[in-house]
Design a protein around this motif. Structure first.
Motif, PDB file in Angstrom:
ATOM      1  N   PRO A  51       7.465 -33.347  30.500  1.00  0.00           N
ATOM      2  CA  PRO A  51       6.873 -34.597  30.977  1.00  0.00           C
ATOM      3  C   PRO A  51       5.955 -34.348  32.171  1.00  0.00           C
ATOM      4  O   PRO A  51       6.226 -33.464  32.967  1.00  0.00           O
ATOM      5  CB  PRO A  51       8.094 -35.409  31.410  1.00  0.00           C
ATOM      6  CG  PRO A  51       9.106 -34.391  31.769  1.00  0.00           C
ATOM      7  CD  PRO A  51       8.870 -33.218  30.870  1.00  0.00           C
ATOM      8  N   LEU A  52       4.905 -35.141  32.233  1.00  0.00           N
ATOM      9  CA  LEU A  52       3.908 -35.001  33.298  1.00  0.00           C
ATOM     10  C   LEU A  52       3.404 -33.572  33.425  1.00  0.00           C
ATOM     11  O   LEU A  52       3.272 -33.062  34.514  1.00  0.00           O
ATOM     12  CB  LEU A  52       4.477 -35.483  34.641  1.00  0.00           C
ATOM     13  CG  LEU A  52       4.661 -36.988  34.769  1.00  0.00           C
ATOM     14  CD1 LEU A  52       5.302 -37.347  36.083  1.00  0.00           C
ATOM     15  CD2 LEU A  52       3.326 -37.694  34.640  1.00  0.00           C
ATOM     16  N   TYR A  53       3.170 -32.919  32.300  1.00  0.00           N
ATOM     17  CA  TYR A  53       2.610 -31.554  32.256  1.00  0.00           C
ATOM     18  C   TYR A  53       3.518 -30.514  32.897  1.00  0.00           C
ATOM     19  O   TYR A  53       3.062 -29.426  33.224  1.00  0.00           O
ATOM     20  CB  TYR A  53       1.238 -31.499  32.948  1.00  0.00           C
ATOM     21  CG  TYR A  53       0.222 -32.479  32.411  1.00  0.00           C
ATOM     22  CD1 TYR A  53      -0.208 -32.401  31.088  1.00  0.00           C
ATOM     23  CD2 TYR A  53      -0.321 -33.470  33.221  1.00  0.00           C
ATOM     24  CE1 TYR A  53      -1.143 -33.289  30.589  1.00  0.00           C
ATOM     25  CE2 TYR A  53      -1.261 -34.361  32.724  1.00  0.00           C
ATOM     26  CZ  TYR A  53      -1.663 -34.265  31.413  1.00  0.00           C
ATOM     27  OH  TYR A  53      -2.588 -35.151  30.927  1.00  0.00           O
ATOM     28  N   ASN A  86       1.616 -40.198  30.129  1.00  0.00           N
ATOM     29  CA  ASN A  86       1.859 -39.722  31.482  1.00  0.00           C
ATOM     30  C   ASN A  86       1.831 -40.841  32.504  1.00  0.00           C
ATOM     31  O   ASN A  86       2.521 -40.768  33.520  1.00  0.00           O
ATOM     32  CB  ASN A  86       0.837 -38.651  31.845  1.00  0.00           C
ATOM     33  CG  ASN A  86       1.170 -37.345  31.181  1.00  0.00           C
ATOM     34  OD1 ASN A  86       2.341 -37.010  31.008  1.00  0.00           O
ATOM     35  ND2 ASN A  86       0.163 -36.612  30.765  1.00  0.00           N
ATOM     36  N   LEU A 110       9.302 -41.683  36.561  1.00  0.00           N
ATOM     37  CA  LEU A 110       9.807 -40.477  37.226  1.00  0.00           C
ATOM     38  C   LEU A 110       9.474 -40.478  38.713  1.00  0.00           C
ATOM     39  O   LEU A 110      10.273 -40.057  39.535  1.00  0.00           O
ATOM     40  CB  LEU A 110       9.212 -39.216  36.598  1.00  0.00           C
ATOM     41  CG  LEU A 110       9.768 -38.728  35.273  1.00  0.00           C
ATOM     42  CD1 LEU A 110       9.100 -37.426  34.889  1.00  0.00           C
ATOM     43  CD2 LEU A 110      11.271 -38.533  35.335  1.00  0.00           C
ATOM     44  N   GLU A 128      13.468 -34.624  29.837  1.00  0.00           N
ATOM     45  CA  GLU A 128      12.787 -35.820  30.318  1.00  0.00           C
ATOM     46  C   GLU A 128      12.355 -35.746  31.771  1.00  0.00           C
ATOM     47  O   GLU A 128      11.597 -36.582  32.219  1.00  0.00           O
ATOM     48  CB  GLU A 128      13.682 -37.057  30.139  1.00  0.00           C
ATOM     49  CG  GLU A 128      13.706 -37.611  28.725  1.00  0.00           C
ATOM     50  CD  GLU A 128      14.801 -36.984  27.879  1.00  0.00           C
ATOM     51  OE1 GLU A 128      15.481 -36.068  28.387  1.00  0.00           O
ATOM     52  OE2 GLU A 128      14.971 -37.384  26.734  1.00  0.00           O
ATOM     53  N   THR A 129      12.895 -34.804  32.546  1.00  0.00           N
ATOM     54  CA  THR A 129      12.469 -34.733  33.945  1.00  0.00           C
ATOM     55  C   THR A 129      11.761 -33.402  34.178  1.00  0.00           C
ATOM     56  O   THR A 129      11.975 -32.445  33.443  1.00  0.00           O
ATOM     57  CB  THR A 129      13.675 -34.813  34.899  1.00  0.00           C
ATOM     58  OG1 THR A 129      14.548 -33.732  34.606  1.00  0.00           O
ATOM     59  CG2 THR A 129      14.424 -36.114  34.731  1.00  0.00           C
ATOM     60  N   GLU A 130      10.942 -33.377  35.219  1.00  0.00           N
ATOM     61  CA  GLU A 130      10.110 -32.193  35.446  1.00  0.00           C
ATOM     62  C   GLU A 130      10.954 -30.943  35.655  1.00  0.00           C
ATOM     63  O   GLU A 130      10.713 -29.912  35.044  1.00  0.00           O
ATOM     64  CB  GLU A 130       9.195 -32.411  36.653  1.00  0.00           C
ATOM     65  CG  GLU A 130       8.173 -33.499  36.420  1.00  0.00           C
ATOM     66  CD  GLU A 130       7.047 -33.432  37.436  1.00  0.00           C
ATOM     67  OE1 GLU A 130       6.229 -32.498  37.342  1.00  0.00           O
ATOM     68  OE2 GLU A 130       6.978 -34.303  38.313  1.00  0.00           O
ATOM     69  N   ASN A 153      19.341 -32.774  23.835  1.00  0.00           N
ATOM     70  CA  ASN A 153      19.022 -34.167  23.684  1.00  0.00           C
ATOM     71  C   ASN A 153      19.763 -35.012  24.725  1.00  0.00           C
ATOM     72  O   ASN A 153      20.944 -34.839  24.943  1.00  0.00           O
ATOM     73  CB  ASN A 153      19.513 -34.506  22.277  1.00  0.00           C
ATOM     74  CG  ASN A 153      19.153 -35.865  21.871  1.00  0.00           C
ATOM     75  OD1 ASN A 153      18.911 -36.724  22.699  1.00  0.00           O
ATOM     76  ND2 ASN A 153      19.089 -36.046  20.579  1.00  0.00           N
ATOM     77  N   LYS A 154      19.036 -35.914  25.383  1.00  0.00           N
ATOM     78  CA  LYS A 154      19.668 -36.682  26.460  1.00  0.00           C
ATOM     79  C   LYS A 154      20.767 -37.612  25.940  1.00  0.00           C
ATOM     80  O   LYS A 154      21.855 -37.683  26.515  1.00  0.00           O
ATOM     81  CB  LYS A 154      18.606 -37.496  27.191  1.00  0.00           C
ATOM     82  CG  LYS A 154      19.162 -38.295  28.352  1.00  0.00           C
ATOM     83  CD  LYS A 154      18.066 -39.115  29.019  1.00  0.00           C
ATOM     84  CE  LYS A 154      18.679 -40.097  30.013  1.00  0.00           C
ATOM     85  NZ  LYS A 154      17.665 -41.024  30.519  1.00  0.00           N
ATOM     86  N   GLN A 179      -4.821 -27.040  23.675  1.00  0.00           N
ATOM     87  CA  GLN A 179      -5.138 -28.464  23.617  1.00  0.00           C
ATOM     88  C   GLN A 179      -6.623 -28.717  23.863  1.00  0.00           C
ATOM     89  O   GLN A 179      -7.229 -29.556  23.201  1.00  0.00           O
ATOM     90  CB  GLN A 179      -4.303 -29.230  24.648  1.00  0.00           C
ATOM     91  CG  GLN A 179      -2.835 -29.247  24.256  1.00  0.00           C
ATOM     92  CD  GLN A 179      -2.064 -30.358  24.916  1.00  0.00           C
ATOM     93  OE1 GLN A 179      -2.488 -30.886  25.926  1.00  0.00           O
ATOM     94  NE2 GLN A 179      -0.939 -30.720  24.347  1.00  0.00           N
ATOM     95  N   THR A 187       9.491 -41.114  29.471  1.00  0.00           N
ATOM     96  CA  THR A 187       8.578 -40.036  29.839  1.00  0.00           C
ATOM     97  C   THR A 187       7.814 -39.453  28.665  1.00  0.00           C
ATOM     98  O   THR A 187       6.882 -38.692  28.854  1.00  0.00           O
ATOM     99  CB  THR A 187       9.351 -38.881  30.492  1.00  0.00           C
ATOM    100  OG1 THR A 187      10.356 -38.461  29.578  1.00  0.00           O
ATOM    101  CG2 THR A 187       9.981 -39.332  31.785  1.00  0.00           C
ATOM    102  N   TYR A 241       5.483 -26.096  23.340  1.00  0.00           N
ATOM    103  CA  TYR A 241       4.716 -26.917  22.393  1.00  0.00           C
ATOM    104  C   TYR A 241       5.655 -27.726  21.509  1.00  0.00           C
ATOM    105  O   TYR A 241       5.464 -28.918  21.312  1.00  0.00           O
ATOM    106  CB  TYR A 241       3.814 -26.017  21.540  1.00  0.00           C
ATOM    107  CG  TYR A 241       2.987 -26.758  20.520  1.00  0.00           C
ATOM    108  CD1 TYR A 241       2.018 -27.672  20.920  1.00  0.00           C
ATOM    109  CD2 TYR A 241       3.163 -26.539  19.162  1.00  0.00           C
ATOM    110  CE1 TYR A 241       1.250 -28.350  20.000  1.00  0.00           C
ATOM    111  CE2 TYR A 241       2.395 -27.213  18.227  1.00  0.00           C
ATOM    112  CZ  TYR A 241       1.445 -28.118  18.648  1.00  0.00           C
ATOM    113  OH  TYR A 241       0.687 -28.789  17.729  1.00  0.00           O
TER     114      TYR A 241
END
Lengths: 438, 292
Positions: free
Chosen positions: B244-246, A409, A416, B155-157, B131-132, B257, A205, B237
């Motif tokens: 991830p994925l915003y 992404n 994901l 790592e996940t939303e 940390n994963k 940005q 990711t 930041y």
């Protein structure tokens, strides 16, 4: 009491006013005269840490030759140097005079017009540097930066882990075993099964997409074609995405964000290979595993297909450029030329600083062709020098940083949200198109 | 001696004293504010001349899914930590306000301490903890058997938002506790004494006296937390860079940005202006909700 109040107010006012005019006083104090009456000039150089370490190797010689130039280094992270300069130059700042720029970000700076035109000055060096370095320094036939180092990609691998997995482990044998990325995948499965070690490390990711881009580059593919059209959603590129997805889903990749601590730690014992640029030499021997001398070795990068005309890729590499607003362009150029245009300086930085020079004349030098103790006596720099001639000549382009970010992404969506590679790439292509710099 | 000159000075002194603030506010906040209103109606990359485009940036903003997502992210992060934070802060404040409590100073200081530690240092520690692969949190959870697979905290939303929320919780609980403490100390003792005389117990006193009297403090904390959450910058930041994925991208991070990485100063200013009005709206809303 009254006087105190007035004093306080005055003091506050002075603080405010001096804060406003801070820049002006700084630039005038740059100029002083030394004992001989010659104008003493101070130039300010923005670099990152490892680059400064390399430059330091030449500082003594530089000061001897140019006693009237004083060099002040200001150190920042690689991205920070770029971002800060981008902002500084929008406001017409004369500081810094010289900056180090990564090739991947250079074109962006050239595009916005914040660098000094040095076309005539670099003329003598045009045919001495790796040819693929120049396009990123150019705009409309004018040149704005001097190439520093290149990142020819090879395959670093762990001899001992290959042995444990029952695979051949000598460099020429490994080169025979892994000629294509299909071979690379087969080896990955054997290594994972026999030793439990992952083939490489990347994030699902938060990838920096370097591996993906490296494979594209080797095949002569990129995010953009020569006319600047986005070429992400093509069968060839999607195929690479599918390949990486397969690797990740079959558990052959150590999942860690590139350059995070767990990634760096992971490189030590959790991965068997790094398909990466020459500068991993310094990362491995200096940062990740200084005590692993003899365990790592170097072979050629795998090719996508045996018929591919180019067998290597470029990853990273840097340049030096001069601020368009610098007050001392002559002195700044003297510095750049001394560091990057001279065999002696480039040799020092390549051999002792771990930055593989773009400056080709030194590739034949005796000091250059030395066995590396860390890599079990392999003459790794000659391997890099060979790889560097086999790189498809292309440039990063000004839109690269943006495309790279969107790509992260795209892969995150694949892992994901279970989006198909093709769809993720099609969406990413659209997103890049919407954001192209006109 | 106490003539007109003195009178003038007597009247002028307060203004002179607050002048430095207003001067610097004018120079460094007000002028840039007006300037960004103007910039929001231009297309400008910082180098070339500004091109006046009217409301085009705002038109783009309304259709920009990412912008709405940053607002939504802030709402989720807000929900994830603010209620818990205010509850914790109030509980701690009530505990530490008890007259018989020992070593109050020590506890107050320790709880407030995270607020004065450098954010980047905190983020660094958090990124090690969460940390994963080899973070302490996953290692503990795994060895205690709470989870079978390591959690991708960054790592996940969902979990990345939780991580950011946890960090804000860690940093700001102490600060809110101090505000509540100050509030508690303004409530007159007599109120409690007369309540107890009338036969009220501690719980009743808390609900009937403490809480109503803390209304203003609640309002203050809630307004600050709202603005603080929507304006989160350093934490996402440094920790996740908005990913991830915003999922952890906040409006201010997005603004940064757009301005300093994409050099779209016009669009970034439009975000700033929209942000200004949204915050104003939310603040007015909260003023209504908490109205006496």
């Amino acid at each position: 009491m009254k006087r105190k109040i007035i004093l306080l107010v005055l003091l506050a006012l002075m603080l405010i006013i001096s804060a406003c005019s801070g820049d002006g006083s700084k630039s005038t104090s740059n100029q002083r005269t030394n004992g001989e009456g010659r104008e003493k000039v101070k130039i300010i150089v923005w670099v990152w840490d490892s680059a400064k370490t390399a430059l330091d190797l030449n500082m003594e010689a530089f000061e001897k030759e140019y006693p009237h130039i004083e060099v002040e280094y200001q150190i920042n992270g690689t991205d920070d140097v770029f971002n800060k300069f981008l902002v500084a130059s929008t406001s017409g700042d004369a500081v810094p005079d010289v900056i180090a720029v990564q090739s991947s970000q250079l074109s962006r700076l050239v595009e916005v017009g914040s660098l000094l035109d040095i076309t005539d000055r670099v003329e003598p060096y045009r045919d001495k540097m790796n040819a693929f370095k120049w396009p990123d320094t150019e705009k409309d036939g004018r040149i704005y930066a001097m190439p520093w180092d290149s990142g020819p990609v090879v395959m670093f691998y762990r001899k001992d882990i290959f042995e444990q997995a029952g695979l051949p482990s000598e460099p020429h044998e490994v080169g025979e075993l892994i000629q294509t990325f299909e071979d690379y995948y087969e080896a990955a499965k054997i290594i994972k099964e026999k030793t439990g070690v992952y083939m490489y490390s990347d994030s699902q990711t938060a990838s920096n997409n370097r591996f993906f881009e490296t494979i594209m580059w080797q095949r002569g593919l990129w995010y953009f074609d020569e006319e600047g059209n986005v070429t992400l959603n093509t069968p060839e590129v999607v195929e690479i995405g599918e390949y990486l997805k397969k690797f990740m889903e079959e558990g052959l990749v150590y999942d860690a964000e590139p350059w995070s601590d767990s990634w760096l730690n992971g490189l030590k014992d959790n991965v068997a290979t790094i398909v990466g640029a020459s500068w991993f030499d310094g990362v491995l021997s200096g940062q990740v595993a200084p005590d692993y001398a003899g365990k790592w070795a170097v072979a050629k990068m795998p090719k996508w297909s045996l018929d591919d005309p180019y067998s290597s890729a470029n990853d990273g590499g840097s340049n030096m450029a001069i601020n368009k607003n610098s007050k001392y362009p002559e002195e700044a150029w003297a510095f750049v030329e001394f560091m990057l245009g001279r065999a002696e300086s480039q040799l020092n930085m390549t051999v002792d600083g771990g930055l593989f020079a773009s400056y080709e004349p030194i590739y034949e030098d005796e000091r250059f062709q030395q066995p590396s103790e860390y890599f079990g006596g392999q003459d790794i720099r000659s391997i890099f020098a060979e790889a560097v001639t086999e790189i498809y000549p292309q440039s990063y382009t000004a839109n690269f940083p943006m495309a790279n970010q969107i790509m992260t992404n795209a892969f995150a969506k694949v892992f994901l949200n279970n989006v198909s590679v093709e769809q993720a790439f099609a969406e990413a292509e659209q997103e890049i198109k919407d954001k192209l710099i006109q | 001696m106490f003539g007109r000159r003195w009178q003038f000075q007597y009247k002028a002194a307060p203004y002179v004293l607050i002048l430095p603030f207003f001067l610097s506010f004018f120079l460094f906040s007000f002028i840039p504010l007006i300037f960004s209103f103007y910039t929001s109606m231009t297309r400008w990359n910082g180098f070339e001349d500004r091109e006046f485009v009217g409301l085009m940036n705002f038109q783009r903003l309304l259709a920009d899914q990412l912008f709405w997502k940053t607002l939504w992210n802030s709402v989720i992060i807000f929900v994830l930590h603010v209620p818990l934070m205010l509850f914790l802060a109030l509980t701690l404040a009530v505990l530490l306000n008890r007259p018989l409590m020992r070593a109050k100073g020590f506890y107050r200081t320790s709880i407030f301490l995270p607020n004065v530690i450098n954010v980047v240092a905190i983020v660094f520690v958090f990124s090690l903890l969460f940390n994963k692969q080899d973070g302490l949190v996953n290692t503990l959870l795994l060895s205690a058997g709470f989870i079978q697979e390591p959690i991708g905290w960054l790592e996940t939303e969902f979990w990345s938002r939780v991580s950011v929320a946890l960090m804000v919780l860690y940093r700001w609980t102490g600060y809110n506790m101090i505000l509540f403490l100050a509030g508690l100390q303004t409530i007159p003792r007599e109120l409690y004494e007369s309540a107890y005389v009338d036969g009220a117990n501690g719980v009743q006193a808390f609900w009937r006296i403490t809480l109503p009297n803390m209304r203003r403090i609640f309002l203050f904390c809630s307004v600050l937390s709202t603005i603080g959450t929507f304006a989160l910058f350093t934490e996402p930041y440094v920790l996740t860079n908005g990913g991830p994925l915003y999922a952890t991208m906040t409006p201010i991070l997005y603004l940064y940005q757009e301005a300093f990485m994409n050099l779209s100063f016009g669009y970034a200013s439009a975000i700033a202006v929209a942000f200004f009005f949204i915050m104003m709206l939310l603040t007015i809303l909260q003023l209504r909700v908490f109205k006496d």
